[in-house]
Design a protein around this motif. Structure first.
Motif, PDB file in Angstrom:
ATOM      1  N   MET A 168       0.849  -1.200   0.000  1.00  0.00           N
ATOM      2  CA  MET A 168       0.000   0.000   0.000  1.00  0.00           C
ATOM      3  C   MET A 168       0.881   1.245   0.000  1.00  0.00           C
ATOM      4  SD  MET A 168      -2.843   1.141   2.792  1.00  0.00           S
ATOM      5  CE  MET A 168      -3.736   2.678   2.612  1.00  0.00           C
ATOM      6  N   SER A 169       0.600   2.182  -0.913  1.00  0.00           N
ATOM      7  CA  SER A 169       1.381   3.409  -1.007  1.00  0.00           C
ATOM      8  C   SER A 169       0.443   4.579  -1.287  1.00  0.00           C
ATOM      9  CB  SER A 169       2.437   3.293  -2.110  1.00  0.00           C
ATOM     10  OG  SER A 169       1.806   3.061  -3.351  1.00  0.00           O
ATOM     11  N   LEU A 170       1.002   5.764  -1.253  1.00  0.00           N
ATOM     12  CA  LEU A 170       0.219   6.966  -1.504  1.00  0.00           C
ATOM     13  C   LEU A 170      -0.223   7.029  -2.960  1.00  0.00           C
ATOM     14  CD1 LEU A 170       2.350   9.611   0.424  1.00  0.00           C
ATOM     15  CD2 LEU A 170       0.149   8.694   1.120  1.00  0.00           C
ATOM     16  N   PRO A 171      -1.385   7.644  -3.228  1.00  0.00           N
ATOM     17  CA  PRO A 171      -1.791   7.849  -4.629  1.00  0.00           C
ATOM     18  C   PRO A 171      -0.748   8.669  -5.373  1.00  0.00           C
ATOM     19  CG  PRO A 171      -3.617   8.305  -3.125  1.00  0.00           C
ATOM     20  CD  PRO A 171      -2.391   8.106  -2.277  1.00  0.00           C
ATOM     21  N   GLU A 172      -0.591   8.377  -6.652  1.00  0.00           N
ATOM     22  CA  GLU A 172       0.473   9.000  -7.434  1.00  0.00           C
ATOM     23  C   GLU A 172       0.368  10.525  -7.492  1.00  0.00           C
ATOM     24  OE1 GLU A 172       4.025   8.985  -9.087  1.00  0.00           O
ATOM     25  OE2 GLU A 172       2.979   7.224  -8.279  1.00  0.00           O
ATOM     26  N   PRO A 173      -0.839  11.119  -7.674  1.00  0.00           N
ATOM     27  CA  PRO A 173      -0.897  12.595  -7.677  1.00  0.00           C
ATOM     28  C   PRO A 173      -0.436  13.195  -6.345  1.00  0.00           C
ATOM     29  CG  PRO A 173      -2.896  11.671  -8.622  1.00  0.00           C
ATOM     30  CD  PRO A 173      -2.126  10.521  -8.024  1.00  0.00           C
ATOM     31  N   LEU A 174      -0.815  12.534  -5.245  1.00  0.00           N
ATOM     32  CA  LEU A 174      -0.393  13.025  -3.934  1.00  0.00           C
ATOM     33  C   LEU A 174       1.106  12.874  -3.744  1.00  0.00           C
ATOM     34  CD1 LEU A 174      -1.162  14.190  -1.197  1.00  0.00           C
ATOM     35  CD2 LEU A 174      -1.680  11.875  -0.410  1.00  0.00           C
ATOM     36  N   ARG A 175       1.665  11.761  -4.241  1.00  0.00           N
ATOM     37  CA  ARG A 175       3.115  11.561  -4.159  1.00  0.00           C
ATOM     38  C   ARG A 175       3.863  12.649  -4.921  1.00  0.00           C
ATOM     39  NH1 ARG A 175       5.795   7.108  -2.759  1.00  0.00           N
ATOM     40  NH2 ARG A 175       7.302   7.500  -4.411  1.00  0.00           N
ATOM     41  N   ARG A 176       3.358  13.018  -6.107  1.00  0.00           N
ATOM     42  CA  ARG A 176       4.014  14.059  -6.902  1.00  0.00           C
ATOM     43  C   ARG A 176       3.968  15.407  -6.187  1.00  0.00           C
ATOM     44  NH1 ARG A 176       1.661  11.428 -11.511  1.00  0.00           N
ATOM     45  NH2 ARG A 176      -0.089  12.888 -11.424  1.00  0.00           N
ATOM     46  N   GLN A 177       2.804  15.718  -5.574  1.00  0.00           N
ATOM     47  CA  GLN A 177       2.682  16.992  -4.868  1.00  0.00           C
ATOM     48  C   GLN A 177       3.603  17.032  -3.650  1.00  0.00           C
ATOM     49  OE1 GLN A 177      -1.435  17.702  -3.984  1.00  0.00           O
ATOM     50  NE2 GLN A 177      -2.029  17.845  -6.126  1.00  0.00           N
ATOM     51  N   LEU A 178       3.671  15.924  -2.904  1.00  0.00           N
ATOM     52  CA  LEU A 178       4.555  15.882  -1.740  1.00  0.00           C
ATOM     53  C   LEU A 178       6.024  15.925  -2.159  1.00  0.00           C
ATOM     54  CD1 LEU A 178       2.715  13.262   0.517  1.00  0.00           C
ATOM     55  CD2 LEU A 178       2.982  15.712   0.956  1.00  0.00           C
ATOM     56  N   GLY A 179       6.338  15.260  -3.269  1.00  0.00           N
ATOM     57  CA  GLY A 179       7.705  15.318  -3.774  1.00  0.00           C
ATOM     58  C   GLY A 179       8.091  16.723  -4.192  1.00  0.00           C
ATOM     59  N   SER A 180       7.174  17.427  -4.868  1.00  0.00           N
ATOM     60  CA  SER A 180       7.435  18.803  -5.268  1.00  0.00           C
ATOM     61  C   SER A 180       7.576  19.703  -4.047  1.00  0.00           C
ATOM     62  CB  SER A 180       6.298  19.306  -6.164  1.00  0.00           C
ATOM     63  OG  SER A 180       6.474  20.662  -6.489  1.00  0.00           O
ATOM     64  N   PHE A 181       6.720  19.477  -3.052  1.00  0.00           N
ATOM     65  CA  PHE A 181       6.822  20.253  -1.807  1.00  0.00           C
ATOM     66  C   PHE A 181       8.171  20.021  -1.126  1.00  0.00           C
ATOM     67  CE2 PHE A 181       6.477  19.967   2.832  1.00  0.00           C
ATOM     68  CZ  PHE A 181       6.129  21.275   3.147  1.00  0.00           C
ATOM     69  N   SER A 182       8.618  18.767  -1.107  1.00  0.00           N
ATOM     70  CA  SER A 182       9.890  18.440  -0.458  1.00  0.00           C
ATOM     71  C   SER A 182      11.058  19.104  -1.165  1.00  0.00           C
ATOM     72  CB  SER A 182      10.092  16.922  -0.432  1.00  0.00           C
ATOM     73  OG  SER A 182       9.033  16.295   0.257  1.00  0.00           O
ATOM     74  N   ARG A 183      11.054  19.081  -2.508  1.00  0.00           N
ATOM     75  CA  ARG A 183      12.140  19.723  -3.246  1.00  0.00           C
ATOM     76  C   ARG A 183      12.165  21.225  -3.001  1.00  0.00           C
ATOM     77  NH1 ARG A 183      10.427  15.948  -7.049  1.00  0.00           N
ATOM     78  NH2 ARG A 183       9.115  17.484  -8.098  1.00  0.00           N
ATOM     79  N   THR A 184      10.970  21.829  -2.857  1.00  0.00           N
ATOM     80  CA  THR A 184      10.904  23.264  -2.638  1.00  0.00           C
ATOM     81  C   THR A 184      11.375  23.652  -1.242  1.00  0.00           C
ATOM     82  OG1 THR A 184       9.017  23.403  -4.146  1.00  0.00           O
ATOM     83  CG2 THR A 184       9.365  25.260  -2.669  1.00  0.00           C
ATOM     84  N   VAL A 185      10.963  22.882  -0.234  1.00  0.00           N
ATOM     85  CA  VAL A 185      11.209  23.270   1.161  1.00  0.00           C
ATOM     86  C   VAL A 185      12.564  22.800   1.663  1.00  0.00           C
ATOM     87  CG1 VAL A 185      10.386  22.995   3.534  1.00  0.00           C
ATOM     88  CG2 VAL A 185       8.748  23.349   1.684  1.00  0.00           C
ATOM     89  N   PHE A 186      12.964  21.565   1.305  1.00  0.00           N
ATOM     90  CA  PHE A 186      14.110  20.949   1.958  1.00  0.00           C
ATOM     91  C   PHE A 186      15.400  20.984   1.154  1.00  0.00           C
ATOM     92  CE2 PHE A 186      10.311  18.802   3.645  1.00  0.00           C
ATOM     93  CZ  PHE A 186      10.454  19.136   4.988  1.00  0.00           C
ATOM     94  N   THR A 187      15.349  21.408  -0.104  1.00  0.00           N
ATOM     95  CA  THR A 187      16.576  21.465  -0.886  1.00  0.00           C
ATOM     96  C   THR A 187      17.442  22.616  -0.408  1.00  0.00           C
ATOM     97  OG1 THR A 187      15.475  20.534  -2.821  1.00  0.00           O
ATOM     98  CG2 THR A 187      17.547  21.673  -3.201  1.00  0.00           C
ATOM     99  N   ASP A 188      18.714  22.326  -0.219  1.00  0.00           N
ATOM    100  CA  ASP A 188      19.677  23.339   0.190  1.00  0.00           C
ATOM    101  C   ASP A 188      20.169  24.062  -1.055  1.00  0.00           C
ATOM    102  OD1 ASP A 188      21.557  24.908   1.328  1.00  0.00           O
ATOM    103  OD2 ASP A 188      22.694  23.313   2.294  1.00  0.00           O
ATOM    104  N   SER A 189      19.741  25.316  -1.202  1.00  0.00           N
ATOM    105  CA  SER A 189      20.092  26.064  -2.419  1.00  0.00           C
ATOM    106  C   SER A 189      21.571  26.414  -2.477  1.00  0.00           C
ATOM    107  CB  SER A 189      19.269  27.360  -2.488  1.00  0.00           C
ATOM    108  OG  SER A 189      19.493  28.146  -1.334  1.00  0.00           O
ATOM    109  N   ASN A 190      22.283  26.317  -1.358  1.00  0.00           N
ATOM    110  CA  ASN A 190      23.710  26.650  -1.349  1.00  0.00           C
ATOM    111  C   ASN A 190      24.576  25.548  -1.930  1.00  0.00           C
ATOM    112  OD1 ASN A 190      23.214  29.111  -0.077  1.00  0.00           O
ATOM    113  ND2 ASN A 190      23.209  28.158   1.939  1.00  0.00           N
TER     114      ASN A 190
END
Length: 202
Positions: free
Chosen positions: A1-23
């Motif tokens: 059992m895993s998250l629905p694909e649209p929700l996974r994409r949104q969470l993945g996009s959120f993670s890249r935006t919030v947690f990526t170290d721009s430095n």
């Protein structure tokens, strides 16, 4: 059992935006190139493990205390407490499942979902139960709510650090894939040409 694909994409996009170290512009150390580096957090996993066993105890204590003080509560707080218990129980099951999946299997969308549920739903609920004077909390309730709040605060911090490490590792991996691979054979030919030219008579 895993998250629905649209929700996974949104969470993945959120993670890249919030947690990526721009430095970070690229891998800074050769060890960062290792694909077998373990990114799961042992402190987070230990916290989740103990949380799984603590939650039924917290739920039982809260329900017993709610039953004992129910007649003394106003209708407003009766409704709020019953609703909170239902919502908190459902959220906790989903939250712990996402935490286990995200941390052990190093899945960023699941761990991001766990972090969001902890920060935006479960932690505010516990803080409300702990500090609202209209709920007529007993000492036993304050004790179990305090321990649960400490679990949640620790998990918010460790999940944030783990997510940042996972997202930066993925970003580094994708940047490495985009780099041109040096042609070692042509490099060897150039070296042999230079070597032969150096030995040639002047």
């Amino acid at each position: 059992m895993s998250l629905p694909e649209p929700l996974r994409r949104q969470l993945g996009s959120f993670s890249r935006t919030v947690f990526t170290d721009s430095n970070r512009t690229g891998p800074q150390h050769p060890a960062e190139r290792a694909d077998n580096e373990i990114l799961a957090s042992l402190p987070l996993q230990m916290s989740l493990y103990f949380n799984v066993y603590y939650f039924p105890f917290w739920w039982l204590c809260t329900v017993v205390m709610l039953h004992l003080k129910y007649p003394a509560l106003s209708d407003y707080y009766k409704f709020i407490l019953v609703t909170i218990m239902i919502v908190a129980s459902l959220v906790e099951v989903i939250r712990l499942y996402l935490g286990y999946m995200g941390n052990l299997q190093e899945k960023v969308p699941e761990l991001a979902g766990f972090w969001l549920l902890t920060l935006l739903l479960q932690l505010p609920i516990i803080i409300f139960l702990l500090f609202n004077e209209g709920l007529k909390n007993q000492p036993a309730e304050r004790a179990v709510h305090t321990i649960f709040a400490l679990f949640l605060i620790f998990q918010v911090i460790t999940a944030f650090v783990t997510l940042k490490r996972m997202v930066n590792k993925l970003a580094t991996h994708f940047r490495l894939e985009e780099l041109p691979v040096p042609d070692f054979y042509s490099l060897g030919k150039e070296e042999r040409t230079v070597s032969m030219a150096g030995r040639a008579p002047s």
